[in-house]
Scaffold this motif. Structure first.
Motif, PDB file in Angstrom:
ATOM      1  N   LEU A   2       0.884  -1.324  -0.106  1.00  0.00           N
ATOM      2  CA  LEU A   2      -0.065  -0.128   0.044  1.00  0.00           C
ATOM      3  C   LEU A   2       0.826   1.371   0.036  1.00  0.00           C
ATOM      4  O   LEU A   2       0.412   2.397  -0.002  1.00  0.00           O
ATOM      5  N   SER A   3       1.900   1.015  -0.091  1.00  0.00           N
ATOM      6  CA  SER A   3       2.906   2.394   0.195  1.00  0.00           C
ATOM      7  C   SER A   3       2.935   3.110  -1.278  1.00  0.00           C
ATOM      8  O   SER A   3       3.015   2.452  -2.309  1.00  0.00           O
ATOM      9  N   ILE A   4       3.009   4.277  -1.072  1.00  0.00           N
ATOM     10  CA  ILE A   4       3.219   5.267  -2.427  1.00  0.00           C
ATOM     11  C   ILE A   4       1.673   5.005  -3.203  1.00  0.00           C
ATOM     12  O   ILE A   4       1.686   4.864  -4.289  1.00  0.00           O
ATOM     13  N   PRO A   5       0.563   5.576  -2.619  1.00  0.00           N
ATOM     14  CA  PRO A   5      -0.602   5.416  -3.503  1.00  0.00           C
ATOM     15  C   PRO A   5      -0.635   6.356  -4.610  1.00  0.00           C
ATOM     16  O   PRO A   5      -1.318   5.853  -5.594  1.00  0.00           O
ATOM     17  N   LYS A   6       0.176   7.138  -4.766  1.00  0.00           N
ATOM     18  CA  LYS A   6       0.076   8.116  -5.812  1.00  0.00           C
ATOM     19  C   LYS A   6       0.754   7.275  -7.013  1.00  0.00           C
ATOM     20  O   LYS A   6       0.319   7.827  -8.181  1.00  0.00           O
ATOM     21  N   LEU A   7       1.097   6.438  -6.895  1.00  0.00           N
ATOM     22  CA  LEU A   7       1.638   5.373  -7.994  1.00  0.00           C
ATOM     23  C   LEU A   7       0.773   4.239  -8.084  1.00  0.00           C
ATOM     24  O   LEU A   7       0.804   3.371  -9.035  1.00  0.00           O
ATOM     25  N   GLY A   8      -0.455   4.487  -7.548  1.00  0.00           N
ATOM     26  CA  GLY A   8      -1.615   3.455  -7.896  1.00  0.00           C
ATOM     27  C   GLY A   8      -1.609   2.138  -6.943  1.00  0.00           C
ATOM     28  O   GLY A   8      -2.180   1.266  -7.280  1.00  0.00           O
ATOM     29  N   ALA A   9      -0.949   2.425  -5.682  1.00  0.00           N
ATOM     30  CA  ALA A   9      -0.772   1.075  -4.902  1.00  0.00           C
ATOM     31  C   ALA A   9      -2.249   0.833  -4.306  1.00  0.00           C
ATOM     32  O   ALA A   9      -2.984   1.588  -4.145  1.00  0.00           O
ATOM     33  N   THR A  10      -2.390  -0.350  -4.457  1.00  0.00           N
ATOM     34  CA  THR A  10      -3.659  -1.115  -4.073  1.00  0.00           C
ATOM     35  C   THR A  10      -3.499  -2.373  -2.963  1.00  0.00           C
ATOM     36  O   THR A  10      -2.412  -2.824  -3.047  1.00  0.00           O
ATOM     37  N   GLY A  11      -4.576  -3.044  -2.515  1.00  0.00           N
ATOM     38  CA  GLY A  11      -4.384  -3.977  -1.717  1.00  0.00           C
ATOM     39  C   GLY A  11      -4.922  -5.448  -2.586  1.00  0.00           C
ATOM     40  O   GLY A  11      -5.522  -6.252  -2.058  1.00  0.00           O
ATOM     41  N   PHE A  12      -4.877  -5.290  -3.798  1.00  0.00           N
ATOM     42  CA  PHE A  12      -5.336  -6.356  -4.692  1.00  0.00           C
ATOM     43  C   PHE A  12      -4.869  -7.641  -4.371  1.00  0.00           C
ATOM     44  O   PHE A  12      -5.757  -8.542  -4.288  1.00  0.00           O
ATOM     45  N   SER A  13      -3.434  -7.807  -4.076  1.00  0.00           N
ATOM     46  CA  SER A  13      -2.765  -9.115  -3.869  1.00  0.00           C
ATOM     47  C   SER A  13      -3.492  -9.648  -2.534  1.00  0.00           C
ATOM     48  O   SER A  13      -3.602 -10.730  -2.487  1.00  0.00           O
ATOM     49  N   TYR A  14      -3.631  -8.708  -1.474  1.00  0.00           N
ATOM     50  CA  TYR A  14      -4.257  -9.226  -0.385  1.00  0.00           C
ATOM     51  C   TYR A  14      -5.344  -9.660  -0.575  1.00  0.00           C
ATOM     52  O   TYR A  14      -5.986 -10.751   0.253  1.00  0.00           O
TER      53      TYR A  14
ATOM     54  N   PHE B 105       1.213   5.699   4.413  1.00  0.00           N
ATOM     55  CA  PHE B 105       1.478   4.934   3.316  1.00  0.00           C
ATOM     56  C   PHE B 105       2.082   5.947   2.358  1.00  0.00           C
ATOM     57  O   PHE B 105       3.052   5.800   1.562  1.00  0.00           O
ATOM     58  N   ALA B 106       1.514   7.117   2.367  1.00  0.00           N
ATOM     59  CA  ALA B 106       1.877   8.463   1.331  1.00  0.00           C
ATOM     60  C   ALA B 106       3.326   8.629   1.279  1.00  0.00           C
ATOM     61  O   ALA B 106       4.097   9.003   0.270  1.00  0.00           O
ATOM     62  N   LYS B 107       3.834   8.703   2.384  1.00  0.00           N
ATOM     63  CA  LYS B 107       5.479   8.752   2.809  1.00  0.00           C
ATOM     64  C   LYS B 107       6.332   7.538   2.919  1.00  0.00           C
ATOM     65  O   LYS B 107       7.456   7.612   2.919  1.00  0.00           O
ATOM     66  N   ALA B 108       5.733   6.297   3.054  1.00  0.00           N
ATOM     67  CA  ALA B 108       6.235   5.254   3.505  1.00  0.00           C
ATOM     68  C   ALA B 108       6.970   4.535   1.950  1.00  0.00           C
ATOM     69  O   ALA B 108       6.401   4.539   0.826  1.00  0.00           O
ATOM     70  N   GLU B 109       8.126   4.051   1.944  1.00  0.00           N
ATOM     71  CA  GLU B 109       8.643   3.580   1.010  1.00  0.00           C
ATOM     72  C   GLU B 109       8.435   2.275   0.705  1.00  0.00           C
ATOM     73  O   GLU B 109       8.543   1.551  -0.827  1.00  0.00           O
ATOM     74  N   VAL B 110       8.042   1.470   1.784  1.00  0.00           N
ATOM     75  CA  VAL B 110       7.698   0.148   1.609  1.00  0.00           C
ATOM     76  C   VAL B 110       6.299  -0.296   2.650  1.00  0.00           C
ATOM     77  O   VAL B 110       6.039   0.520   3.331  1.00  0.00           O
ATOM     78  N   THR B 111       6.038  -1.418   2.558  1.00  0.00           N
ATOM     79  CA  THR B 111       4.759  -1.655   3.341  1.00  0.00           C
ATOM     80  C   THR B 111       5.229  -2.929   4.251  1.00  0.00           C
ATOM     81  O   THR B 111       5.895  -3.879   3.798  1.00  0.00           O
ATOM     82  N   ARG B 112       5.010  -2.815   5.436  1.00  0.00           N
ATOM     83  CA  ARG B 112       5.343  -3.846   6.573  1.00  0.00           C
ATOM     84  C   ARG B 112       4.095  -4.831   6.597  1.00  0.00           C
ATOM     85  O   ARG B 112       2.937  -4.225   6.706  1.00  0.00           O
ATOM     86  N   GLY B 113       4.057  -6.172   6.639  1.00  0.00           N
ATOM     87  CA  GLY B 113       3.051  -6.901   6.779  1.00  0.00           C
ATOM     88  C   GLY B 113       2.851  -7.521   5.245  1.00  0.00           C
ATOM     89  O   GLY B 113       3.708  -7.141   4.099  1.00  0.00           O
ATOM     90  N   GLY B 114       1.510  -8.276   5.045  1.00  0.00           N
ATOM     91  CA  GLY B 114       1.082  -8.629   3.627  1.00  0.00           C
ATOM     92  C   GLY B 114       0.900  -9.934   3.974  1.00  0.00           C
ATOM     93  O   GLY B 114       0.630 -10.607   4.930  1.00  0.00           O
ATOM     94  N   VAL B 115       0.900 -10.689   2.597  1.00  0.00           N
ATOM     95  CA  VAL B 115       0.368 -12.143   2.921  1.00  0.00           C
ATOM     96  C   VAL B 115       1.154 -13.179   3.826  1.00  0.00           C
ATOM     97  O   VAL B 115       2.549 -12.712   3.510  1.00  0.00           O
ATOM     98  N   ASP B 116       0.829 -13.657   4.626  1.00  0.00           N
ATOM     99  CA  ASP B 116       1.541 -14.372   5.602  1.00  0.00           C
ATOM    100  C   ASP B 116       2.434 -15.503   4.996  1.00  0.00           C
ATOM    101  O   ASP B 116       1.871 -16.347   4.329  1.00  0.00           O
TER     102      ASP B 116
END
Length: 401
Positions: free
Chosen positions: A167-179, A337-348
């Motif tokens: 979900l990091s950097i939503p301006k690039l189109g980040a979504t929770g699709f994979s989740y 998330f707007a300022k985050a370089e990456v996302t912590r967590g995700g598919v276990d």
């Protein structure tokens, strides 16, 4: 670029044209599989293009499992052992892309991050990977194959790779699709949170930080048993800089962050020596021997006696040194998330094979890159995880499909 996919049924569909998705695609393609990449943005590799100040910190020479966070902390070892930094550098050499090493083993392109994207696209073309951009996937179902309904029509394949990131950097189109797709097929998802992100503070600490906005200093930042020695940047919103971004990944709400503004030095001993010599310097003047003027004045105003150093009590010196070496800050949160370089967590990752990235209970479903619960340190680690996990999935698909 928008390459028409046609209607031939591919062996593999990769959803997401970022670093991990392109690596999975070119690896599977090189092993004889027909591959289709679906990217919802206008071009592939957009996160690559903006990384490293436009020069892409593509890997790190010190690639260790200890440099990654995951609820399943051994998960990264298999993929990292089979795809090393030198493997990616060898690919770059074939494409004559120049690179250089900066501090702490960080490798950057000499020219532009676009060279990396161009290389990955060239590798994809060479093995017949087809890419469709500006396409949205609206539904995924599974029978004997995975069936995808998209804005570009219906597609099906025997293997599906989830590579849409976090979900990091939503301006690039980040979504929770994979989740969402992972949950649909019964895979657990560890709640995603911002990582490698500036920290925000309460009113009093924020007010002090703002007075130093724009100042960067070398420091040691720690949280619990984890510590990083790099620079800290004071901003108008909070604290940033490499050391703060690093510690943000392991910070949890309610924990203090400790700041040592003179790592490796003994300020108390230095000040006691000056006192013994009869120094007439006042607080700011004494501190400015080791700290930037603005920071020295700010700390002196808050913590130093209003007398010349020769008249300070030893306890005053130790108290000031304690503030410099063991300053406790209390973040109220992150900048999101707007300022985050990456996302912590995700598919276990406990639901995935560490060797293949395939879901243990859903044959043919793979999760790579940032979509999985793997977060690397700052400095090329997250890109290398994209390369390594994408390679692991592509190699497995090439052997199994």
């Amino acid at each position: 670029m928008n390459t028409q996919a046609g209607r031939a049924t591919p062996d593999v569909i990769v959803v997401g044209g970022g670093a991990a998705g392109l690596m999975a695609a070119l690896t599977a393609g090189a092993r004889g599989q027909s591959v289709l990449v679906l990217e919802h943005g206008p071009e592939v590799g957009r996160k690559i293009l903006i990384s490293g100040g436009g020069r892409c910190n593509f890997t790190n020479t010190d690639m260790r499992a200890e440099c990654f966070y995951s609820a399943n902390r051994h998960f990264v070892k298999s993929a990292l052992s089979r795809y090393r930094p030198e493997h990616f550098v060898q690919m770059m050499a074939r494409h004559r892309i120049a690179w250089h090493e900066k501090k702490l083993g960080q490798l950057f392109c000499d020219h532009s991050a676009r060279d990396i994207v161009s290389m990955l696209l060239a590798e994809c073309r060479a093995v017949g990977v087809r890419i469709v951009t500006d396409v949205r996937v609206s539904a995924v179902t599974r029978s004997d194959m995975f069936h995808l309904q998209t804005s570009a029509g219906a597609f099906a394949a025997r293997a599906l790779v989830l590579a849409t990131g976090g979900l990091s950097i939503p301006k690039l189109g980040a979504t929770g699709f994979s989740y969402d797709v992972a949950r649909q097929f019964g895979l657990p998802v560890i709640p995603p949170e911002p990582a490698l992100v500036p920290l925000a503070f309460g009113r009093e600490e924020e007010a002090w930080v703002k007075t130093l906005a724009g100042l960067a200093v070398p420091a040691r930042v720690s949280c619990g048993k984890v510590a990083f020695d790099e620079s800290v940047l004071f901003t108008h919103r909070g604290l940033s800089g490499p050391a703060l971004l690093q510690i943000s990944t392991c910070w949890r709400q309610g924990q203090p962050v400790m700041l040592d503004l003179l790592p490796g030095q003994d300020l108390a001993a230095n000040l006691l020596r000056l006192k013994k010599e009869g120094s007439k310097a006042r607080g700011a003047g004494a501190l400015a021997r080791w700290l930037p003027q603005r920071l020295a004045h700010s700390l002196a105003e808050r913590h130093a006696p209003e007398r010349v150093l020769a008249e300070w009590a030893d306890r005053d010196i130790r108290a000031l040194a304690g503030q410099v070496h063991h300053m406790a800050l209390h973040p109220t949160g992150t900048e999101g998330f707007a300022k985050a370089e990456v996302t912590r967590g995700g598919v276990d990752t406990r639901a995935l094979s560490s060797r293949t990235m395939e879901a243990r209970d859903v044959p043919g479903l793979y999760v790579v890159g940032e979509a999985a619960d793997v977060t690397g340190w700052l400095g090329g680690y997250n890109f290398h995880w994209a390369w390594a996990s994408g390679f692991a999935a592509g190699e497995s698909i090439g052997a199994a499909v």
